[in-house]
Design a protein around this motif. Structure first.
Motif, PDB file in Angstrom:
ATOM      1  N   VAL A 155      44.575  34.759  51.764  1.00  0.00           N
ATOM      2  CA  VAL A 155      45.623  33.882  52.346  1.00  0.00           C
ATOM      3  C   VAL A 155      46.740  34.235  51.337  1.00  0.00           C
ATOM      4  O   VAL A 155      46.384  34.111  50.118  1.00  0.00           O
ATOM      5  CB  VAL A 155      45.072  32.550  52.495  1.00  0.00           C
ATOM      6  CG1 VAL A 155      46.345  31.777  52.745  1.00  0.00           C
ATOM      7  CG2 VAL A 155      43.974  32.373  53.128  1.00  0.00           C
ATOM      8  N   GLU A 156      48.039  34.437  51.998  1.00  0.00           N
ATOM      9  CA  GLU A 156      49.063  34.953  51.303  1.00  0.00           C
ATOM     10  C   GLU A 156      50.139  33.925  51.465  1.00  0.00           C
ATOM     11  O   GLU A 156      50.211  33.248  52.578  1.00  0.00           O
ATOM     12  CB  GLU A 156      49.605  36.415  51.617  1.00  0.00           C
ATOM     13  CG  GLU A 156      48.638  37.522  51.545  1.00  0.00           C
ATOM     14  CD  GLU A 156      49.020  38.688  51.970  1.00  0.00           C
ATOM     15  OE1 GLU A 156      50.135  38.918  52.727  1.00  0.00           O
ATOM     16  OE2 GLU A 156      48.447  39.795  51.540  1.00  0.00           O
ATOM     17  N   ASP A 157      51.070  33.834  50.277  1.00  0.00           N
ATOM     18  CA  ASP A 157      52.480  32.859  50.486  1.00  0.00           C
ATOM     19  C   ASP A 157      53.441  33.653  51.151  1.00  0.00           C
ATOM     20  O   ASP A 157      53.261  34.801  51.864  1.00  0.00           O
ATOM     21  CB  ASP A 157      52.591  32.565  49.270  1.00  0.00           C
ATOM     22  CG  ASP A 157      53.264  33.619  48.086  1.00  0.00           C
ATOM     23  OD1 ASP A 157      53.398  34.599  48.614  1.00  0.00           O
ATOM     24  OD2 ASP A 157      53.339  33.449  47.105  1.00  0.00           O
ATOM     25  N   GLU A 158      54.454  33.174  51.416  1.00  0.00           N
ATOM     26  CA  GLU A 158      55.604  33.669  52.172  1.00  0.00           C
ATOM     27  C   GLU A 158      56.128  34.867  51.604  1.00  0.00           C
ATOM     28  O   GLU A 158      56.801  35.783  52.052  1.00  0.00           O
ATOM     29  CB  GLU A 158      56.657  32.437  52.125  1.00  0.00           C
ATOM     30  CG  GLU A 158      57.523  32.214  50.953  1.00  0.00           C
ATOM     31  CD  GLU A 158      56.756  31.021  50.354  1.00  0.00           C
ATOM     32  OE1 GLU A 158      57.445  30.540  49.766  1.00  0.00           O
ATOM     33  OE2 GLU A 158      55.462  30.870  50.560  1.00  0.00           O
ATOM     34  N   HIS A 159      55.695  35.150  50.248  1.00  0.00           N
ATOM     35  CA  HIS A 159      56.231  36.532  49.443  1.00  0.00           C
ATOM     36  C   HIS A 159      55.144  37.563  49.465  1.00  0.00           C
ATOM     37  O   HIS A 159      55.536  38.546  49.039  1.00  0.00           O
ATOM     38  CB  HIS A 159      56.640  35.981  48.113  1.00  0.00           C
ATOM     39  CG  HIS A 159      57.659  35.049  48.065  1.00  0.00           C
ATOM     40  ND1 HIS A 159      58.868  35.050  48.548  1.00  0.00           N
ATOM     41  CD2 HIS A 159      57.658  33.721  47.408  1.00  0.00           C
ATOM     42  CE1 HIS A 159      59.701  33.983  48.163  1.00  0.00           C
ATOM     43  NE2 HIS A 159      59.032  33.420  47.723  1.00  0.00           N
ATOM     44  N   GLY A 160      54.128  37.462  50.192  1.00  0.00           N
ATOM     45  CA  GLY A 160      53.006  38.238  50.327  1.00  0.00           C
ATOM     46  C   GLY A 160      52.049  38.202  49.113  1.00  0.00           C
ATOM     47  O   GLY A 160      51.275  39.109  48.898  1.00  0.00           O
TER      48      GLY A 160
END
Length: 242
Positions: A155-160
């Motif tokens: 699971v990644e954030d909006e910045h990868g």
């Protein structure tokens, strides 16, 4: 028909190029851990199930194995495997191999058993082919990796940036389909308890289990291998026949 992605031209060229770099998860995580579990190889008769390019078979000969039988489904991989007098290659799926009872001192497999549908039959055959006191050493994809039905766990954030690894469907054993260079690569998810109990059921005494992290060189050349502490990619077993 058995699945044979390794003879798919696109997959084969990708995989051959990847392994030729010497900078892979295999080089820095799985292979060092597998080799550490091998017994003294001097004079042993060995079966390498899913031998691929024959690198492990060659290594075992270098370490003193008397003879290695390497079996693989991929004709393309076998075509470039080292041709040594101590190695006999068999072009066949793991599931279709057949040997006399007590033919081998050691059976080894690197990241092949998660392609096999019938794990219990596999362990029964291995137990039959091993001599008393013989050793089984194998690696497979970690059940944490294969658990989710889509096999997409990070699971990644909006910045990868990777936040955490999601585990789901762990108890739902069976077939998984994923994209790995090509579509519809079939693997089989099994719980850790299934992997262990499958050996115990056939009189294979489990001696060691490893969930390896990278060797130091790997952390230098592939910094992303620090993620192996967060989520292991592989699990390895060493067992001995009674």
């Amino acid at each position: 028909m058995r699945q044979n992605i390794y003879d798919d031209p696109t997959f084969f060229e990708y995989y051959k190029e990847l392994r030729s770099t010497g900078i892979t998860f295999n080089d820095f995580v799985e292979q060092p851990a597998l080799k550490a579990l091998l017994p003294d190889l001097k004079g042993l008769t060995v079966l390498d199930m899913g031998c691929g390019f024959g690198k492990l078979a060659s290594y075992m000969v270098e370490q003193g194995a008397a003879h290695v039988t390497g079996a693989d489904i991929s004709s393309k991989m076998l075509s470039i495997a080292p041709k040594l007098p101590e190695i006999t290659y068999i072009h066949a799926p793991i599931e279709e191999l057949n040997f006399e009872a007590e033919s081998f001192d050691l059976i080894v497999s690197s990241l092949a058993f998660h392609y096999v549908a019938d794990y219990d039959r596999l362990m029964a055959q291995i137990a039959k082919w091993l001599r008393s006191g013989g050793t089984l050493v194998f690696s497979t994809e970690h059940p944490i990796t294969t658990a989710k039905l889509d096999m997409e766990g990070w699971v990644e954030d909006e910045h990868g940036e990777r936040l955490h690894y999601a585990i789901d469907n762990y108890g739902e054993e069976g077939q998984r389909s994923t994209h790995w260079v090509v579509d519809n690569v079939i693997k089989y998810h099994r719980k850790v308890s299934t992997l262990v109990n499958g050996m115990i059921a056939h009189d294979l005494i489990v001696q060691h289990i490893d969930e390896p992290e990278s060797i130091p060189e790997g952390l230098e050349k592939m910094p992303k291998l620090t993620q192996e502490r967060r989520k292991p990619s592989f699990i390895l077993f060493k067992a001995v026949k009674k």
